[in-house]
Design a protein around this motif. Sequence first.
Motif, PDB file in Angstrom:
ATOM      1  N   MET A  50      47.795  27.573  18.347  1.00  0.00           N
ATOM      2  CA  MET A  50      49.075  27.089  18.872  1.00  0.00           C
ATOM      3  C   MET A  50      50.124  27.028  17.769  1.00  0.00           C
ATOM      4  O   MET A  50      51.286  27.408  17.971  1.00  0.00           O
ATOM      5  CB  MET A  50      48.880  25.707  19.498  1.00  0.00           C
ATOM      6  N   SER A  51      49.704  26.578  16.578  1.00  0.00           N
ATOM      7  CA  SER A  51      50.638  26.484  15.462  1.00  0.00           C
ATOM      8  C   SER A  51      51.173  27.858  15.078  1.00  0.00           C
ATOM      9  O   SER A  51      52.373  28.028  14.819  1.00  0.00           O
ATOM     10  CB  SER A  51      49.935  25.833  14.271  1.00  0.00           C
ATOM     11  N   ASN A  52      50.291  28.858  15.065  1.00  0.00           N
ATOM     12  CA  ASN A  52      50.711  30.205  14.699  1.00  0.00           C
ATOM     13  C   ASN A  52      51.698  30.771  15.710  1.00  0.00           C
ATOM     14  O   ASN A  52      52.715  31.370  15.338  1.00  0.00           O
ATOM     15  CB  ASN A  52      49.465  31.107  14.610  1.00  0.00           C
ATOM     16  N   LEU A  53      51.426  30.578  16.999  1.00  0.00           N
ATOM     17  CA  LEU A  53      52.320  31.106  18.022  1.00  0.00           C
ATOM     18  C   LEU A  53      53.685  30.415  17.980  1.00  0.00           C
ATOM     19  O   LEU A  53      54.734  31.057  18.122  1.00  0.00           O
ATOM     20  CB  LEU A  53      51.682  30.955  19.407  1.00  0.00           C
ATOM     21  N   ILE A  54      53.678  29.099  17.765  1.00  0.00           N
ATOM     22  CA  ILE A  54      54.951  28.362  17.701  1.00  0.00           C
ATOM     23  C   ILE A  54      55.726  28.748  16.445  1.00  0.00           C
ATOM     24  O   ILE A  54      56.951  28.960  16.489  1.00  0.00           O
ATOM     25  CB  ILE A  54      54.688  26.847  17.754  1.00  0.00           C
ATOM     26  N   TYR A 102      49.892  44.366  10.558  1.00  0.00           N
ATOM     27  CA  TYR A 102      51.006  45.027  11.249  1.00  0.00           C
ATOM     28  C   TYR A 102      52.152  44.041  11.404  1.00  0.00           C
ATOM     29  O   TYR A 102      51.959  42.887  11.770  1.00  0.00           O
ATOM     30  CB  TYR A 102      50.573  45.523  12.632  1.00  0.00           C
ATOM     31  N   ARG A 103      53.351  44.527  11.122  1.00  0.00           N
ATOM     32  CA  ARG A 103      54.555  43.701  11.264  1.00  0.00           C
ATOM     33  C   ARG A 103      55.566  44.435  12.117  1.00  0.00           C
ATOM     34  O   ARG A 103      55.908  45.592  11.838  1.00  0.00           O
ATOM     35  CB  ARG A 103      55.192  43.403   9.907  1.00  0.00           C
ATOM     36  N   ALA A 104      56.020  43.763  13.180  1.00  0.00           N
ATOM     37  CA  ALA A 104      57.084  44.362  13.981  1.00  0.00           C
ATOM     38  C   ALA A 104      58.372  44.407  13.174  1.00  0.00           C
ATOM     39  O   ALA A 104      59.214  45.284  13.355  1.00  0.00           O
ATOM     40  CB  ALA A 104      57.283  43.570  15.275  1.00  0.00           C
ATOM     41  N   LEU A 160      48.535  36.930  13.896  1.00  0.00           N
ATOM     42  CA  LEU A 160      48.118  37.234  15.261  1.00  0.00           C
ATOM     43  C   LEU A 160      46.725  37.851  15.307  1.00  0.00           C
ATOM     44  O   LEU A 160      46.004  37.687  16.301  1.00  0.00           O
ATOM     45  CB  LEU A 160      49.128  38.175  15.920  1.00  0.00           C
ATOM     46  N   SER A 161      46.337  38.562  14.239  1.00  0.00           N
ATOM     47  CA  SER A 161      44.972  39.090  14.181  1.00  0.00           C
ATOM     48  C   SER A 161      43.963  37.951  14.131  1.00  0.00           C
ATOM     49  O   SER A 161      42.925  37.981  14.804  1.00  0.00           O
ATOM     50  CB  SER A 161      44.814  39.988  12.956  1.00  0.00           C
ATOM     51  N   ILE A 162      44.280  36.901  13.348  1.00  0.00           N
ATOM     52  CA  ILE A 162      43.403  35.729  13.271  1.00  0.00           C
ATOM     53  C   ILE A 162      43.396  34.988  14.594  1.00  0.00           C
ATOM     54  O   ILE A 162      42.356  34.516  15.067  1.00  0.00           O
ATOM     55  CB  ILE A 162      43.849  34.814  12.117  1.00  0.00           C
ATOM     56  N   VAL A 163      44.578  34.885  15.239  1.00  0.00           N
ATOM     57  CA  VAL A 163      44.669  34.223  16.545  1.00  0.00           C
ATOM     58  C   VAL A 163      43.738  34.900  17.548  1.00  0.00           C
ATOM     59  O   VAL A 163      42.994  34.249  18.288  1.00  0.00           O
ATOM     60  CB  VAL A 163      46.125  34.245  17.050  1.00  0.00           C
ATOM     61  N   LYS A 164      43.792  36.227  17.587  1.00  0.00           N
ATOM     62  CA  LYS A 164      42.940  36.961  18.533  1.00  0.00           C
ATOM     63  C   LYS A 164      41.461  36.737  18.228  1.00  0.00           C
ATOM     64  O   LYS A 164      40.645  36.598  19.154  1.00  0.00           O
ATOM     65  CB  LYS A 164      43.273  38.447  18.483  1.00  0.00           C
ATOM     66  N   SER A 165      41.099  36.683  16.944  1.00  0.00           N
ATOM     67  CA  SER A 165      39.702  36.451  16.570  1.00  0.00           C
ATOM     68  C   SER A 165      39.240  35.074  17.036  1.00  0.00           C
ATOM     69  O   SER A 165      38.116  34.922  17.530  1.00  0.00           O
ATOM     70  CB  SER A 165      39.523  36.581  15.058  1.00  0.00           C
ATOM     71  N   ILE A 166      40.108  34.077  16.896  1.00  0.00           N
ATOM     72  CA  ILE A 166      39.750  32.720  17.316  1.00  0.00           C
ATOM     73  C   ILE A 166      39.593  32.651  18.826  1.00  0.00           C
ATOM     74  O   ILE A 166      38.629  32.081  19.350  1.00  0.00           O
ATOM     75  CB  ILE A 166      40.812  31.709  16.826  1.00  0.00           C
ATOM     76  N   VAL A 167      40.544  33.254  19.559  1.00  0.00           N
ATOM     77  CA  VAL A 167      40.463  33.238  21.025  1.00  0.00           C
ATOM     78  C   VAL A 167      39.206  33.975  21.491  1.00  0.00           C
ATOM     79  O   VAL A 167      38.504  33.523  22.404  1.00  0.00           O
ATOM     80  CB  VAL A 167      41.726  33.872  21.639  1.00  0.00           C
ATOM     81  N   LYS A 168      38.896  35.086  20.867  1.00  0.00           N
ATOM     82  CA  LYS A 168      37.702  35.855  21.222  1.00  0.00           C
ATOM     83  C   LYS A 168      36.438  35.047  20.944  1.00  0.00           C
ATOM     84  O   LYS A 168      35.469  35.123  21.700  1.00  0.00           O
ATOM     85  CB  LYS A 168      37.683  37.158  20.430  1.00  0.00           C
TER      86      LYS A 168
END
Length: 465
Positions: free
Chosen positions: A355-359, A407-409, A424-432
């Motif tokens: 949540m912190s990363n997304l915010i 990757y950076r937009a 976001l790569s770490i976020v996806k790993s945590i969600v997975k």
Amino acid sequence: MKSSLKKRLVFAFLSTILVPILAAILTFYLGANQIANDEDELDQLFTDVRREIRMNEEKLPNQDAFYQEIKTLLDRYQMNITIEGEGDEVLFDSRTYIEVEELNSFLPNLNTFTIQVAGEEDRKWGVTIRANSAQSEPFKRMTDIVHILLLSVGIGVLTLLLMVVIWTTYISRTVLTPLKQIYQATEEMRNGNLDYPIQYKKRDEIGRFIQGFNVMRQHVKDSFTKQKQYEDARKQLIASISHDLRTPLSSIKGYVEGLRDGVVRNEEMKQRYLQVIHDKTTHLDHLIEDLFEFSKSEADQLAIEKEVVNVVEYFEKQLIKYQFDLQEQEVELSYTIEPQPRSILLDPIRIEQVMSNLIDNACRYGGTRIWIEVRPDQSERNVIIRVVDNGQGIDKEDLPYIFTSFYRAEKSRSTQHGGSGLGLSIVKSIVKAHDGEIDVESESGQGSTFVITLPLYVNGEVVDL
């Protein structure tokens, strides 16, 4: 139905032996039926010979007279007879009166028969009957039998050769050809060509072996592809680390040298320099922390300590804290949490990191209003977390890659907007790691919406997505 190679080989061996034998027997049987009727004629010949000898036995000492009496019989059957008495004494031989040509037969003895004739006063003669022509009846019967026997053997041999050719071709196609293809495939693999599958559809031992070979080839190909990806990622990691660490370190070095060289003239400038140094070291700390988390996620060693929490209580506590923290950045955060009590199995620290990363991303890329919704889906099996912002959004061509490491937009890689490219790569790993999914919807200039789906904890177990 699976076909056993062993059974096929046994069948091939047995059929190669039995089919020619059966073909020969069948040919002989059919031919023998054609001449079976000739057997009575041969018996009749023997009967006529015995009758003529008995009727004219008193003339036997006079060979000329005896010959005249049996000449009709000899002409009718086109034969010669020799009569022998006791002690192998020749009493009569019709060849003395008839010129005999050598029979054109490779087995002339087939047309020769010996019988015993009993006369009066217990006299017995041995009578040898010889055909003058192999084609005369009933002597032709024996020649026909030999011909049928030879024909049967010939058909058996031809059938044997045919079976050998058929099974050799079959085994070549089903065993030798696949083995040749396997050898060719191994040569291709040795030369680095891993895109060389072997086509074989039979489900026998060879088929299972080839299937295993194709699986191995695909596994080797995937391993090489993965190794290349890891190598590319390693190179990218080194380049990214070099760039991301060099920039703040250069700034820190410059400001420290300024302080050391006495560039700072007053306390206000000194504090400004120290603040910049502090911000840069904080940024370095974040970069190092992201790299540390990334290395653990890549090695599947990301520590996850789950516990059952109440959805409403957990997320409300987190969002209230963010709401207070964002006030200083003049960012408005609002949220909606469906009040019904539900449980979820998660790692509180890791989901807070998500949540912190997304915010933080929403704030970093121009978001001034953030709306978060937490609710169950229609099936009541999962909880949906939506994080919506009004920032600058993500270009359509960048959307497929935003969860890719480094990757950076934002292509300039400036520290003002861009992070390490690992968040976001770490976020996806945590969600997975929580058996969940994460997706994003965004358009350039219209903000972004991140959607996280996590399974609820129902009746003491996690519900599958």
